[in-house]
Design an enzyme around this catalytic site. Sequence first.
Site, mmCIF file in Angstrom:
data_model
loop_
_atom_site.group_PDB
_atom_site.id
_atom_site.type_symbol
_atom_site.label_atom_id
_atom_site.label_comp_id
_atom_site.label_asym_id
_atom_site.label_seq_id
_atom_site.Cartn_x
_atom_site.Cartn_y
_atom_site.Cartn_z
ATOM 1 N N SER A 72 23.005 4.170 -12.079
ATOM 2 C CA SER A 72 24.264 4.241 -12.895
ATOM 3 C C SER A 72 25.231 3.220 -12.767
ATOM 4 O O SER A 72 25.451 2.327 -13.774
ATOM 5 C CB SER A 72 25.004 5.402 -12.533
ATOM 6 O OG SER A 72 24.062 6.833 -12.874
ATOM 7 N N HIS A 202 16.250 6.046 -5.015
ATOM 8 C CA HIS A 202 15.707 7.450 -4.835
ATOM 9 C C HIS A 202 14.626 7.765 -5.859
ATOM 10 O O HIS A 202 14.189 8.862 -5.936
ATOM 11 C CB HIS A 202 16.839 8.471 -4.865
ATOM 12 C CG HIS A 202 17.524 8.899 -6.304
ATOM 13 N ND1 HIS A 202 17.396 9.694 -6.899
ATOM 14 C CD2 HIS A 202 18.366 8.211 -6.948
ATOM 15 C CE1 HIS A 202 18.197 9.906 -8.016
ATOM 16 N NE2 HIS A 202 18.818 8.645 -8.018
ATOM 17 N N THR A 238 31.699 -2.200 2.412
ATOM 18 C CA THR A 238 30.950 -2.360 3.317
ATOM 19 C C THR A 238 29.528 -2.117 2.960
ATOM 20 O O THR A 238 29.528 -0.750 2.340
ATOM 21 C CB THR A 238 31.282 -1.572 4.492
ATOM 22 O OG1 THR A 238 32.645 -2.153 5.072
ATOM 23 C CG2 THR A 238 30.422 -1.831 5.617
ATOM 24 N N CYS A 325 21.092 18.211 -18.660
ATOM 25 C CA CYS A 325 21.974 18.962 -19.361
ATOM 26 C C CYS A 325 22.914 19.536 -18.386
ATOM 27 O O CYS A 325 22.590 20.180 -17.650
ATOM 28 C CB CYS A 325 21.606 19.844 -20.343
ATOM 29 S SG CYS A 325 20.534 21.067 -19.595
HETATM 30 C C1 LIG Z 1 18.066 8.451 -12.739
HETATM 31 C C2 LIG Z 1 18.261 7.336 -13.600
HETATM 32 C C3 LIG Z 1 19.463 6.730 -13.660
HETATM 33 C C4 LIG Z 1 20.614 7.045 -12.790
HETATM 34 O O1 LIG Z 1 20.346 6.669 -11.476
HETATM 35 P P1 LIG Z 1 21.103 7.006 -10.098
HETATM 36 O O2 LIG Z 1 20.718 5.986 -9.004
HETATM 37 O O3 LIG Z 1 20.897 8.434 -9.941
HETATM 38 O O4 LIG Z 1 22.507 6.814 -10.687
HETATM 39 C C5 LIG Z 1 19.544 5.812 -14.507
HETATM 40 N N1 LIG Z 1 18.856 5.614 -15.513
HETATM 41 C C6 LIG Z 1 17.565 6.304 -15.410
HETATM 42 C C7 LIG Z 1 16.194 5.818 -16.406
HETATM 43 C C8 LIG Z 1 17.087 7.071 -14.462
HETATM 44 O O5 LIG Z 1 16.209 7.716 -14.594
#
Ligand SMILES: *Cc1c(COP(=O)(O)O)cnc(C)c1O
Length: 397
Positions: A72, A202, A238, A325
Site C-alpha cells: 500500500s 507477505h 529506522t 470488503c
Molecule cells: C495485498 C495487496 C496490496 C497491499 O499490500 P500490503 O503490503 O498489504 O499493504 C496492494 N496491491 C495488491 C494487488 C495486493 O494484493
Amino acid sequence: MRVYADHAATTAVHPQVIEAMLPYFRTHSGNPSSLHTAGQEAASVLADARARIAKCLNAARPEEIYFTSGGSEADNQAILSAAELGAKKDKKHIISTKFEHHAVLHTLNKLEKAGFEITLLDVPPNGVIRPEQVAEAIRPDTALVSVMFANNEIGTVQPIAEIGAVCRERGVLFHTDAVQAVGHLEVDVQAMNIDLLSLSAHKFHGPKGVGALYARRSIRLQSLIEGGAQERGKRAGTENIPGIVGMATALEWACAHREEHAAQLRVLRDKLISALSAIPHSVLNGDPDARLPGNVHFCFEGIEGESLLLLLDDAGVEASSGSACTSGSLDPSHVLLALGRPHEVAHGSLRLTLGYETTEEEVDHIIRTVPGIVAYLRSISPVWDALEKGERPYILA
Ligand SMILES: *Cc1c(COP(=O)(O)O)cnc(C)c1O
C-alpha cells in the site's frame, strides 16, 4: 481437515525465511544509521538485501529499490511521486483501470480532488486490459499510467510488457502494482519497460509489514514520511532490518522455485476450476489462461458470498469473497462490477487462492465441500426460489 485457500490475502512465512530473520532479532540488532561496528554491520546487511531484491527484479541498480512498509505504501508513494513530477511539467492527467487495488484507487481519488484528471480504463469481460486501450487513452498531458500486474481478486495477468512498451514509446511514466505477481510470475523491470513497481513481502512467504518500491534511477521520489535520511531521504524511519532480510530471502526463494511451483499450482487450480464449473448457474471470473497459477474465482447465482464463506470455514475451508470488503458493507466488489457482473451475481462470489503448500487432498476437500454448501444456501434462498419458479430469469447460464 483445515485448508488455507486464501494465499492472495497473505501467506505463511517460509521456515527458511524465519531462520534468516532470527539473528537480526537476537544478536545483530544494530541501527544502520549508527557509526559503530554493529551499525555498520546492519548497513551492509541492508545494502546486501537491496542488491538481492534488485537482482530478482532485474533492476539495473540496487539504489532503485526503496524499502517501504508494504504494498500500500509503495503504491501511494509511486503514484504521488509521478503526479508531482507531472504537475511540474503541467501534466495532470493519469490513466489507470477500474479494477486496481484500493491503495491505487484511493490515492487517485485524492489526486482528483487536488485537480488531476483521472481516466480509469474499462475492464474487458475476460479481465485483461488491452495495450490498445492504454495507447488510445494517452494524451499529451498524461503524467502516469498505472496498471496492476495481476489482479488480486480474479487473478488475471495483464500484458505488462506490451503496456510498458506503449508508455515508453509515448514518454509516459509507467507504474505497476505487482504485489500479486512478484515471486509468482516472471518480473523483469528493464525488459518490461516498468518505471515504478510495488511489491509486498507477505504475498510471497515473507513477513508482513515490509515491501518495496522500485523506481527507475532518473525518477525523483516524493517522501511520504519525513524525519530522517534513510532510503536516501525518500522514506524516513529506522529500517526494518529483520523484515527486509526476510523479504530478500523470501524473494530469492520464491524466484528460484517459481516455475516448479507455478506448474504444480496450475494443475491444482485447473482441477478445482473444472470441478466447480459443474455447479449450475455459476461462472469462472477472469480469463482461464491469463491468470495467476493459484487463483480460482467464481460467482454462483442466488447465494450470498458471506454466508458461503462462513459455512466453508465451518467445514474447514478458509477462503475469501475476493473483495477485502469491510464487514457490514453491502457493496459488492468493484472488480466484479468492473467486469460487468450485475450486483446480484457479484454478491455470490468465491475466491480460492492456493499456495505451494496446498496438496491435492486439500483441493479434493474443497471440491467435496463447495457444491453441497452452494446447494444448501440456494435451498434456503428466496431469490433462488424465485429463479427456480421462473418468476425471474437466471443471469448465469
Ligand atoms: C495485498 C495487496 C496490496 C497491499 O499490500 P500490503 O503490503 O498489504 O499493504 C496492494 N496491491 C495488491 C494487488 C495486493 O494484493
